[in-house]
Scaffold this active site. Structure first.
Site, PDB file in Angstrom:
ATOM      1  N   HIS A 296       0.876  -1.172   0.000  1.00 47.11           N
ATOM      2  CA  HIS A 296       0.000   0.000   0.000  1.00 47.11           C
ATOM      3  C   HIS A 296       0.919   1.231   0.000  1.00 47.11           C
ATOM      4  O   HIS A 296       2.020   1.179   0.564  1.00 47.11           O
ATOM      5  CB  HIS A 296      -0.808  -0.062   1.300  1.00 47.11           C
ATOM      6  CG  HIS A 296      -1.900   0.942   1.442  1.00 47.11           C
ATOM      7  ND1 HIS A 296      -1.659   2.265   1.740  1.00 47.11           N
ATOM      8  CD2 HIS A 296      -3.246   0.809   1.345  1.00 47.11           C
ATOM      9  CE1 HIS A 296      -2.823   2.898   1.838  1.00 47.11           C
ATOM     10  NE2 HIS A 296      -3.803   2.046   1.597  1.00 47.11           N
TER      11      HIS A 296
ATOM     12  N   ASP B 120       3.013  -4.695   7.879  1.00 49.52           N
ATOM     13  CA  ASP B 120       1.783  -3.922   7.780  1.00 49.52           C
ATOM     14  C   ASP B 120       0.620  -4.912   7.831  1.00 49.52           C
ATOM     15  O   ASP B 120       0.350  -5.633   6.872  1.00 49.52           O
ATOM     16  CB  ASP B 120       1.806  -3.146   6.459  1.00 49.52           C
ATOM     17  CG  ASP B 120       0.481  -2.465   6.150  1.00 49.52           C
ATOM     18  OD1 ASP B 120      -0.493  -2.661   6.905  1.00 49.52           O
ATOM     19  OD2 ASP B 120       0.421  -1.735   5.143  1.00 49.52           O
TER      20      ASP B 120
ATOM     21  N   GLN C 272      -4.519  -5.203   6.612  1.00 53.30           N
ATOM     22  CA  GLN C 272      -5.480  -5.989   5.851  1.00 53.30           C
ATOM     23  C   GLN C 272      -5.616  -7.414   6.407  1.00 53.30           C
ATOM     24  O   GLN C 272      -6.573  -8.108   6.090  1.00 53.30           O
ATOM     25  CB  GLN C 272      -5.003  -6.034   4.396  1.00 53.30           C
ATOM     26  CG  GLN C 272      -6.086  -6.183   3.382  1.00 53.30           C
ATOM     27  CD  GLN C 272      -7.151  -5.109   3.469  1.00 53.30           C
ATOM     28  OE1 GLN C 272      -8.310  -5.416   3.677  1.00 53.30           O
ATOM     29  NE2 GLN C 272      -6.779  -3.850   3.335  1.00 53.30           N
TER      30      GLN C 272
ATOM     31  N   LYS D 297     -10.540  -1.171  10.125  1.00 54.62           N
ATOM     32  CA  LYS D 297     -10.706  -2.309   9.219  1.00 54.62           C
ATOM     33  C   LYS D 297     -11.104  -3.569   9.983  1.00 54.62           C
ATOM     34  O   LYS D 297     -11.307  -4.622   9.406  1.00 54.62           O
ATOM     35  CB  LYS D 297      -9.420  -2.541   8.430  1.00 54.62           C
ATOM     36  CG  LYS D 297      -9.187  -1.406   7.438  1.00 54.62           C
ATOM     37  CD  LYS D 297      -8.061  -1.620   6.495  1.00 54.62           C
ATOM     38  CE  LYS D 297      -7.975  -0.417   5.567  1.00 54.62           C
ATOM     39  NZ  LYS D 297      -6.738  -0.393   4.781  1.00 54.62           N
TER      40      LYS D 297
ATOM     41  N   CYS E  92      -4.600   2.426  -3.807  1.00 56.95           N
ATOM     42  CA  CYS E  92      -3.394   2.897  -3.118  1.00 56.95           C
ATOM     43  C   CYS E  92      -2.225   1.937  -3.324  1.00 56.95           C
ATOM     44  O   CYS E  92      -1.386   1.757  -2.437  1.00 56.95           O
ATOM     45  CB  CYS E  92      -3.616   3.094  -1.621  1.00 56.95           C
ATOM     46  SG  CYS E  92      -4.831   4.342  -1.230  1.00 56.95           S
TER      47      CYS E  92
HETATM   48  C1  LIG Z   1      -5.783   0.360   4.710  1.00 56.98           C
HETATM   49  C2  LIG Z   1      -4.382  -0.011   4.584  1.00 56.98           C
HETATM   50  C3  LIG Z   1      -3.370   0.864   4.990  1.00 56.98           C
HETATM   51  C4  LIG Z   1      -3.645   2.253   5.477  1.00 56.98           C
HETATM   52  O1  LIG Z   1      -4.408   2.241   6.637  1.00 56.98           O
HETATM   53  P1  LIG Z   1      -4.963   3.610   7.246  1.00 56.98           P
HETATM   54  O2  LIG Z   1      -5.988   3.145   8.223  1.00 56.98           O
HETATM   55  O3  LIG Z   1      -5.547   4.377   6.105  1.00 56.98           O
HETATM   56  O4  LIG Z   1      -3.820   4.312   7.869  1.00 56.98           O
HETATM   57  C5  LIG Z   1      -2.067   0.431   4.880  1.00 56.98           C
HETATM   58  N1  LIG Z   1      -1.768  -0.791   4.415  1.00 56.98           N
HETATM   59  C6  LIG Z   1      -2.713  -1.663   4.037  1.00 56.98           C
HETATM   60  C7  LIG Z   1      -2.314  -3.021   3.564  1.00 56.98           C
HETATM   61  C8  LIG Z   1      -4.053  -1.303   4.092  1.00 56.98           C
HETATM   62  O5  LIG Z   1      -4.982  -2.164   3.711  1.00 56.98           O
END
Ligand SMILES: *Cc1c(COP(=O)(O)O)cnc(C)c1O
Length: 412
Positions: free
Chosen positions: A129, A206, A209, A232, A370
Protein backbone atom coordinates in the site's frame (compact mmCIF):
# COMPACT_ATOMS: atom_id res chain seq x y z
CA UNK A 1 -6.97 -20.01 2.02
CA UNK A 2 -6.68 -23.30 3.79
CA UNK A 3 -8.63 -26.18 2.30
CA UNK A 4 -8.18 -28.40 5.36
CA UNK A 5 -10.36 -26.19 7.53
CA UNK A 6 -13.57 -27.81 8.71
CA UNK A 7 -16.85 -26.32 7.65
CA UNK A 8 -18.14 -24.31 10.56
CA UNK A 9 -21.82 -23.53 10.77
CA UNK A 10 -21.95 -19.79 10.63
CA UNK A 11 -25.07 -17.88 11.59
CA UNK A 12 -24.68 -14.99 9.18
CA UNK A 13 -28.31 -13.88 9.53
CA UNK A 14 -27.93 -13.20 13.21
CA UNK A 15 -24.52 -11.59 12.67
CA UNK A 16 -26.03 -9.23 10.11
CA UNK A 17 -28.45 -7.97 12.77
CA UNK A 18 -25.45 -6.56 14.64
CA UNK A 19 -24.72 -4.17 11.75
CA UNK A 20 -27.42 -1.47 11.51
CA UNK A 21 -26.01 -0.04 8.27
CA UNK A 22 -26.77 -3.29 6.43
CA UNK A 23 -30.46 -2.36 6.65
CA UNK A 24 -29.86 0.68 4.44
CA UNK A 25 -30.86 1.08 0.86
CA UNK A 26 -28.60 2.78 -1.67
CA UNK A 27 -30.14 4.16 -4.85
CA UNK A 28 -33.35 2.34 -3.97
CA UNK A 29 -31.62 -1.06 -3.62
CA UNK A 30 -30.54 -2.93 -0.49
CA UNK A 31 -26.94 -2.04 0.29
CA UNK A 32 -24.45 -4.72 -0.73
CA UNK A 33 -21.25 -3.65 0.94
CA UNK A 34 -18.20 -5.11 -0.77
CA UNK A 35 -15.66 -2.44 0.14
CA UNK A 36 -14.50 -4.09 3.33
CA UNK A 37 -10.83 -3.81 2.43
CA UNK A 38 -11.23 -0.02 2.56
CA UNK A 39 -13.06 -0.06 5.87
CA UNK A 40 -15.32 -2.47 7.70
CA UNK A 41 -18.78 -1.71 8.99
CA UNK A 42 -19.37 -1.33 12.73
CA UNK A 43 -21.51 -3.56 14.92
CA UNK A 44 -23.99 -2.18 17.48
CA UNK A 45 -21.69 -3.41 20.26
CA UNK A 46 -18.95 -1.01 19.12
CA UNK A 47 -21.35 1.84 18.37
CA UNK A 48 -22.90 1.50 21.82
CA UNK A 49 -19.48 1.45 23.42
CA UNK A 50 -18.76 4.86 21.87
CA UNK A 51 -22.09 6.31 23.05
CA UNK A 52 -21.61 4.85 26.52
CA UNK A 53 -18.15 6.35 26.84
CA UNK A 54 -19.29 9.87 26.04
CA UNK A 55 -22.42 9.54 28.17
CA UNK A 56 -20.72 8.11 31.23
CA UNK A 57 -16.93 8.12 31.21
CA UNK A 58 -15.64 11.07 29.23
CA UNK A 59 -12.58 12.66 30.84
CA UNK A 60 -8.96 13.27 29.93
CA UNK A 61 -6.74 10.40 30.94
CA UNK A 62 -3.53 9.78 32.88
CA UNK A 63 -3.38 13.21 34.53
CA UNK A 64 -6.47 13.56 36.65
CA UNK A 65 -6.72 12.73 40.33
CA UNK A 66 -10.49 12.79 40.05
CA UNK A 67 -12.46 9.57 39.81
CA UNK A 68 -13.84 10.13 36.33
CA UNK A 69 -10.35 10.60 34.89
CA UNK A 70 -9.21 7.46 36.67
CA UNK A 71 -12.13 5.46 35.31
CA UNK A 72 -11.44 6.66 31.77
CA UNK A 73 -7.73 5.87 32.19
CA UNK A 74 -8.58 2.43 33.46
CA UNK A 75 -10.82 1.69 30.45
CA UNK A 76 -8.17 2.95 28.04
CA UNK A 77 -5.40 0.89 29.61
CA UNK A 78 -7.66 -2.18 29.71
CA UNK A 79 -8.16 -1.73 25.97
CA UNK A 80 -4.39 -1.67 25.53
CA UNK A 81 -4.17 -4.95 27.43
CA UNK A 82 -6.88 -6.49 25.22
CA UNK A 83 -4.87 -5.51 22.16
CA UNK A 84 -1.71 -6.88 23.76
CA UNK A 85 -3.43 -10.18 24.43
CA UNK A 86 -4.97 -10.35 20.97
CA UNK A 87 -1.62 -9.84 19.25
CA UNK A 88 0.21 -11.85 21.93
CA UNK A 89 2.71 -9.07 22.67
CA UNK A 90 5.01 -9.84 25.59
CA UNK A 91 4.16 -6.60 27.41
CA UNK A 92 1.33 -4.02 27.28
CA UNK A 93 3.91 -1.24 26.86
CA UNK A 94 4.83 -2.74 23.49
CA UNK A 95 1.42 -1.61 22.20
CA UNK A 96 1.44 2.04 21.17
CA UNK A 97 -1.89 3.66 20.36
CA UNK A 98 -1.72 5.62 17.10
CA UNK A 99 -4.26 7.14 14.74
CA UNK A 100 -3.90 4.14 12.42
CA UNK A 101 -1.57 2.14 10.21
CA UNK A 102 -0.29 5.19 8.33
CA UNK A 103 0.61 6.98 11.56
CA UNK A 104 2.27 3.83 12.95
CA UNK A 105 4.47 3.42 9.87
CA UNK A 106 5.48 7.08 9.87
CA UNK A 107 6.36 6.84 13.54
CA UNK A 108 8.78 3.98 12.87
CA UNK A 109 10.21 5.55 9.69
CA UNK A 110 10.90 8.77 11.59
CA UNK A 111 12.61 6.76 14.29
CA UNK A 112 15.28 5.55 11.88
CA UNK A 113 16.15 8.98 10.46
CA UNK A 114 19.29 9.31 12.57
CA UNK A 115 20.52 5.75 12.37
CA UNK A 116 20.57 4.99 8.62
CA UNK A 117 23.46 5.92 6.37
CA UNK A 118 24.21 5.91 2.64
CA UNK A 119 25.60 2.39 2.90
CA UNK A 120 22.33 1.03 4.19
CA UNK A 121 19.57 -0.58 2.20
CA UNK A 122 15.89 -0.98 2.96
CA UNK A 123 13.67 -3.48 1.20
CA UNK A 124 10.04 -2.89 0.44
CA UNK A 125 7.74 -5.32 -1.34
CA UNK A 126 6.10 -4.68 -4.69
CA UNK A 127 2.76 -5.53 -3.10
CA UNK A 128 2.64 -2.60 -0.70
CA UNK A 129 0.00 0.00 0.00
CA UNK A 130 1.30 3.54 -0.62
CA UNK A 131 1.40 4.08 3.12
CA UNK A 132 4.05 1.35 3.38
CA UNK A 133 6.08 2.85 0.51
CA UNK A 134 6.07 6.63 0.76
CA UNK A 135 7.30 7.01 4.38
CA UNK A 136 10.30 4.79 3.52
CA UNK A 137 11.01 6.76 0.37
CA UNK A 138 11.03 9.90 2.51
CA UNK A 139 13.34 8.18 4.99
CA UNK A 140 15.72 7.20 2.18
CA UNK A 141 15.71 10.73 0.78
CA UNK A 142 16.69 12.08 4.17
CA UNK A 143 19.35 9.50 4.99
CA UNK A 144 20.72 8.56 1.56
CA UNK A 145 19.87 4.90 2.20
CA UNK A 146 18.80 2.87 -0.82
CA UNK A 147 15.29 1.58 -1.34
CA UNK A 148 15.12 -1.78 -3.08
CA UNK A 149 12.00 -3.60 -4.19
CA UNK A 150 11.13 -7.25 -3.59
CA UNK A 151 9.44 -8.10 -6.90
CA UNK A 152 6.13 -9.87 -7.38
CA UNK A 153 5.05 -12.72 -9.65
CA UNK A 154 2.11 -12.71 -12.11
CA UNK A 155 0.06 -14.63 -9.51
CA UNK A 156 0.46 -11.67 -7.17
CA UNK A 157 2.89 -13.37 -4.82
CA UNK A 158 6.27 -12.16 -3.66
CA UNK A 159 9.29 -13.55 -5.49
CA UNK A 160 11.08 -15.08 -2.52
CA UNK A 161 14.08 -16.24 -4.48
CA UNK A 162 14.73 -12.69 -5.53
CA UNK A 163 14.15 -11.58 -1.95
CA UNK A 164 16.94 -13.89 -0.72
CA UNK A 165 19.26 -12.41 -3.32
CA UNK A 166 18.46 -8.86 -2.25
CA UNK A 167 19.23 -9.51 1.40
CA UNK A 168 22.75 -8.63 2.47
CA UNK A 169 24.60 -7.28 5.47
CA UNK A 170 23.70 -3.81 4.18
CA UNK A 171 19.99 -4.53 4.62
CA UNK A 172 18.77 -2.72 7.69
CA UNK A 173 14.99 -2.77 7.32
CA UNK A 174 12.37 -4.82 5.50
CA UNK A 175 8.72 -3.79 5.02
CA UNK A 176 6.08 -6.20 3.90
CA UNK A 177 2.35 -6.38 4.35
CA UNK A 178 0.83 -9.44 5.94
CA UNK A 179 -2.00 -9.35 3.38
CA UNK A 180 -2.12 -7.25 0.19
CA UNK A 181 -5.09 -4.89 0.17
CA UNK A 182 -5.20 -4.76 -3.63
CA UNK A 183 -5.00 -8.51 -4.36
CA UNK A 184 -5.66 -10.29 -1.07
CA UNK A 185 -2.40 -12.30 -1.17
CA UNK A 186 -1.33 -13.60 2.23
CA UNK A 187 2.45 -13.21 2.34
CA UNK A 188 4.68 -15.83 4.03
CA UNK A 189 5.84 -13.30 6.58
CA UNK A 190 7.22 -15.78 9.09
CA UNK A 191 9.75 -16.93 6.50
CA UNK A 192 10.42 -13.36 5.34
CA UNK A 193 11.12 -12.24 8.91
CA UNK A 194 13.38 -15.20 9.63
CA UNK A 195 15.52 -14.53 6.58
CA UNK A 196 15.76 -10.81 7.34
CA UNK A 197 16.93 -11.57 10.85
CA UNK A 198 19.69 -13.79 9.50
CA UNK A 199 21.33 -10.67 8.03
CA UNK A 200 20.47 -8.55 11.06
CA UNK A 201 17.66 -6.51 9.47
CA UNK A 202 14.54 -5.42 11.35
CA UNK A 203 11.11 -6.11 9.85
CA UNK A 204 7.93 -4.07 9.92
CA UNK A 205 4.76 -5.93 9.01
CA UNK A 206 1.78 -3.92 7.78
CA UNK A 207 -1.11 -5.92 9.20
CA UNK A 208 -3.90 -3.51 8.22
CA UNK A 209 -5.48 -5.99 5.85
CA UNK A 210 -4.70 -9.17 7.76
CA UNK A 211 -6.12 -8.32 11.16
CA UNK A 212 -9.80 -8.58 10.27
CA UNK A 213 -9.24 -12.20 9.18
CA UNK A 214 -6.13 -13.75 10.70
CA UNK A 215 -4.73 -14.16 14.18
CA UNK A 216 -1.41 -12.38 14.26
CA UNK A 217 0.87 -13.71 16.99
CA UNK A 218 3.70 -11.18 17.02
CA UNK A 219 5.93 -13.32 19.23
CA UNK A 220 5.54 -16.41 17.09
CA UNK A 221 6.10 -14.35 13.95
CA UNK A 222 9.03 -12.70 15.69
CA UNK A 223 8.10 -9.38 14.01
CA UNK A 224 10.04 -6.33 15.12
CA UNK A 225 7.10 -4.06 14.35
CA UNK A 226 3.51 -4.90 13.47
CA UNK A 227 0.91 -2.24 12.65
CA UNK A 228 -2.86 -2.16 12.16
CA UNK A 229 -5.93 0.12 11.99
CA UNK A 230 -9.04 -0.38 14.13
CA UNK A 231 -11.40 0.74 11.37
CA UNK A 232 -10.71 -2.31 9.22
CA UNK A 233 -11.51 -4.61 12.16
CA UNK A 234 -15.00 -3.35 13.03
CA UNK A 235 -13.61 -0.54 15.19
CA UNK A 236 -13.80 3.23 14.70
CA UNK A 237 -11.68 5.37 12.37
CA UNK A 238 -8.83 7.46 13.74
CA UNK A 239 -7.27 4.83 15.96
CA UNK A 240 -4.79 2.04 15.42
CA UNK A 241 -1.78 0.39 16.91
CA UNK A 242 1.93 -0.06 16.62
CA UNK A 243 3.45 -3.15 18.16
CA UNK A 244 7.18 -2.89 18.65
CA UNK A 245 9.60 -5.13 20.49
CA UNK A 246 10.65 -3.42 23.72
CA UNK A 247 14.31 -3.20 22.65
CA UNK A 248 13.32 -1.33 19.47
CA UNK A 249 10.85 1.00 21.15
CA UNK A 250 13.50 1.89 23.71
CA UNK A 251 15.98 2.65 20.95
CA UNK A 252 13.72 4.77 18.73
CA UNK A 253 13.39 8.47 19.51
CA UNK A 254 9.92 9.93 20.13
CA UNK A 255 7.93 10.93 17.06
CA UNK A 256 6.09 13.95 18.38
CA UNK A 257 6.75 16.19 21.35
CA UNK A 258 4.04 17.44 23.67
CA UNK A 259 2.11 16.61 26.77
CA UNK A 260 1.81 13.06 28.08
CA UNK A 261 5.11 11.89 26.52
CA UNK A 262 7.46 13.58 28.99
CA UNK A 263 8.90 12.70 32.33
CA UNK A 264 10.30 16.12 33.17
CA UNK A 265 10.37 19.39 31.21
CA UNK A 266 12.69 22.31 31.78
CA UNK A 267 13.88 24.76 29.15
CA UNK A 268 17.34 23.20 29.38
CA UNK A 269 16.33 19.61 28.86
CA UNK A 270 13.30 17.37 28.71
CA UNK A 271 13.39 13.73 29.66
CA UNK A 272 10.92 11.40 28.05
CA UNK A 273 8.31 9.25 29.66
CA UNK A 274 8.60 5.48 29.80
CA UNK A 275 6.96 3.23 27.22
CA UNK A 276 4.33 3.38 25.89
CA UNK A 277 3.78 7.06 26.74
CA UNK A 278 7.01 8.21 25.08
CA UNK A 279 5.21 7.73 21.73
CA UNK A 280 1.81 9.02 22.77
CA UNK A 281 2.11 12.81 22.82
CA UNK A 282 -1.04 14.80 23.46
CA UNK A 283 -4.56 13.74 24.34
CA UNK A 284 -5.16 10.49 22.49
CA UNK A 285 -8.34 9.18 20.90
CA UNK A 286 -9.50 7.86 24.28
CA UNK A 287 -12.93 6.73 23.16
CA UNK A 288 -11.48 5.27 19.95
CA UNK A 289 -8.95 3.20 21.86
CA UNK A 290 -11.66 1.80 24.14
CA UNK A 291 -13.91 1.05 21.16
CA UNK A 292 -10.94 -0.65 19.43
CA UNK A 293 -10.81 -3.00 22.41
CA UNK A 294 -14.54 -3.62 22.08
CA UNK A 295 -14.14 -4.44 18.38
CA UNK A 296 -11.50 -7.03 19.26
CA UNK A 297 -13.90 -8.53 21.81
CA UNK A 298 -16.58 -8.66 19.14
CA UNK A 299 -14.36 -10.41 16.58
CA UNK A 300 -13.09 -12.88 19.16
CA UNK A 301 -16.62 -13.71 20.30
CA UNK A 302 -17.36 -14.90 16.77
CA UNK A 303 -13.87 -16.36 16.43
CA UNK A 304 -11.33 -15.37 13.80
CA UNK A 305 -10.99 -18.96 12.63
CA UNK A 306 -14.72 -19.22 12.00
CA UNK A 307 -14.59 -15.84 10.27
CA UNK A 308 -11.70 -16.90 8.02
CA UNK A 309 -13.39 -20.20 7.14
CA UNK A 310 -16.67 -18.50 6.23
CA UNK A 311 -14.93 -15.78 4.21
CA UNK A 312 -13.02 -18.49 2.36
CA UNK A 313 -16.32 -20.02 1.36
CA UNK A 314 -17.46 -16.63 0.06
CA UNK A 315 -14.18 -16.20 -1.80
CA UNK A 316 -14.38 -19.59 -3.49
CA UNK A 317 -18.03 -19.10 -4.40
CA UNK A 318 -17.47 -15.61 -5.82
CA UNK A 319 -14.32 -16.63 -7.71
CA UNK A 320 -16.16 -19.50 -9.38
CA UNK A 321 -19.23 -17.41 -10.27
CA UNK A 322 -17.31 -14.39 -11.51
CA UNK A 323 -15.04 -16.51 -13.73
CA UNK A 324 -18.15 -17.75 -15.55
CA UNK A 325 -18.44 -14.24 -17.00
CA UNK A 326 -16.60 -14.23 -20.32
CA UNK A 327 -13.86 -11.61 -20.61
CA UNK A 328 -13.53 -11.30 -16.83
CA UNK A 329 -10.00 -11.56 -15.49
CA UNK A 330 -9.01 -11.84 -11.84
CA UNK A 331 -5.73 -10.27 -10.72
CA UNK A 332 -4.07 -11.97 -7.78
CA UNK A 333 -4.53 -15.72 -8.01
CA UNK A 334 -2.42 -16.92 -5.12
CA UNK A 335 -3.73 -20.00 -3.34
CA UNK A 336 -3.06 -18.11 -0.15
CA UNK A 337 -5.41 -15.17 -0.17
CA UNK A 338 -8.10 -13.50 1.85
CA UNK A 339 -11.55 -12.70 0.47
CA UNK A 340 -10.51 -9.98 -1.95
CA UNK A 341 -11.23 -10.21 -5.68
CA UNK A 342 -9.61 -7.67 -7.97
CA UNK A 343 -10.91 -7.97 -11.51
CA UNK A 344 -11.48 -6.33 -14.87
CA UNK A 345 -13.83 -7.08 -17.72
CA UNK A 346 -12.24 -6.93 -21.15
CA UNK A 347 -12.78 -3.63 -22.93
CA UNK A 348 -14.52 -1.93 -20.00
CA UNK A 349 -13.02 0.65 -17.67
CA UNK A 350 -13.24 -0.41 -14.00
CA UNK A 351 -14.69 2.97 -13.08
CA UNK A 352 -17.68 2.41 -15.38
CA UNK A 353 -18.44 -0.96 -13.80
CA UNK A 354 -18.15 0.54 -10.33
CA UNK A 355 -20.52 3.37 -11.21
CA UNK A 356 -23.15 1.03 -12.62
CA UNK A 357 -22.84 -1.34 -9.65
CA UNK A 358 -23.41 1.61 -7.33
CA UNK A 359 -26.70 2.31 -9.10
CA UNK A 360 -27.66 -1.24 -8.09
CA UNK A 361 -26.72 -0.60 -4.46
CA UNK A 362 -23.45 -2.54 -4.69
CA UNK A 363 -20.43 -0.82 -3.15
CA UNK A 364 -17.10 -1.91 -4.67
CA UNK A 365 -13.83 -0.06 -4.95
CA UNK A 366 -12.39 0.91 -8.34
CA UNK A 367 -8.96 2.30 -9.17
CA UNK A 368 -5.45 1.54 -8.03
CA UNK A 369 -6.35 0.84 -4.36
CA UNK A 370 -3.39 2.90 -3.12
CA UNK A 371 -1.09 0.34 -4.75
CA UNK A 372 -0.08 1.86 -8.08
CA UNK A 373 3.07 -0.28 -8.45
CA UNK A 374 0.86 -3.39 -8.61
CA UNK A 375 -1.28 -1.84 -11.34
CA UNK A 376 1.89 -0.87 -13.23
CA UNK A 377 3.08 -4.46 -12.97
CA UNK A 378 -0.11 -5.68 -14.67
CA UNK A 379 -0.08 -2.66 -17.04
CA UNK A 380 -3.63 -1.69 -16.14
CA UNK A 381 -5.04 1.59 -14.83
CA UNK A 382 -6.84 -0.14 -12.02
CA UNK A 383 -9.30 -2.87 -11.14
CA UNK A 384 -12.72 -3.37 -9.68
CA UNK A 385 -12.19 -4.73 -6.19
CA UNK A 386 -14.85 -6.64 -4.30
CA UNK A 387 -13.73 -7.43 -0.77
CA UNK A 388 -15.88 -9.60 1.45
CA UNK A 389 -16.46 -9.72 5.16
CA UNK A 390 -18.08 -12.24 7.47
CA UNK A 391 -21.39 -10.36 7.35
CA UNK A 392 -21.68 -10.77 3.57
CA UNK A 393 -23.73 -13.54 1.97
CA UNK A 394 -23.76 -15.72 -1.11
CA UNK A 395 -26.99 -13.99 -2.16
CA UNK A 396 -25.09 -10.70 -2.21
CA UNK A 397 -22.43 -12.32 -4.38
CA UNK A 398 -25.17 -13.45 -6.76
CA UNK A 399 -26.30 -9.82 -6.93
CA UNK A 400 -22.74 -8.77 -7.76
CA UNK A 401 -22.44 -11.35 -10.53
CA UNK A 402 -25.78 -10.28 -11.95
CA UNK A 403 -24.72 -6.65 -11.68
CA UNK A 404 -21.44 -7.22 -13.53
CA UNK A 405 -23.31 -9.09 -16.27
CA UNK A 406 -25.78 -6.24 -16.57
CA UNK A 407 -23.00 -3.64 -16.64
CA UNK A 408 -21.22 -5.66 -19.31
CA UNK A 409 -24.32 -5.70 -21.47
CA UNK A 410 -24.82 -1.98 -21.10
CA UNK A 411 -21.19 -1.03 -21.70
CA UNK A 412 -20.01 -3.33 -24.47
C1 LIG B 1 -5.78 0.36 4.71
C2 LIG B 1 -4.38 -0.01 4.58
C3 LIG B 1 -3.37 0.86 4.99
C4 LIG B 1 -3.64 2.25 5.48
O1 LIG B 1 -4.41 2.24 6.64
P1 LIG B 1 -4.96 3.61 7.25
O2 LIG B 1 -5.99 3.15 8.22
O3 LIG B 1 -5.55 4.38 6.10
O4 LIG B 1 -3.82 4.31 7.87
C5 LIG B 1 -2.07 0.43 4.88
N1 LIG B 1 -1.77 -0.79 4.41
C6 LIG B 1 -2.71 -1.66 4.04
C7 LIG B 1 -2.31 -3.02 3.56
C8 LIG B 1 -4.05 -1.30 4.09
O5 LIG B 1 -4.98 -2.16 3.71
Amino acid sequence: MNAAKPHIAFDVDSIRKDFPILQRTINGQPLVYFDNAATSQKPTQVINCIVEFYENYNANIHRGVHSLSQEATDLYEKARQKIQKHFNAADAHEIIFTSGTTHSINLVAHGFENSLTEEDEVLVSALEHHSNIVPWQMLCEKTGAQLKVIPMTPEGELDLEHYSELLSENTKLVFVNHVSNALGTINPIEKIIKQAHQVGAAVLIDGAQACPHLIPDVQKLNADFYVASAHKMCGPTGVGMLYGKTEWLKKLPPYQGGGEMISEVTFEKTTYADLPHKFEAGTPNVCGGIAFGKAIDYLNAIGLEAIAAYEDELLNYATEKLLEISGLKIYGTSKNKTAVISFNVEGIHPYDIGTLLDKMGIAVRTGHHCAQPIMDFYKIPGTVRASFSFYNTKAEIDALVQGVNKAKMMLS
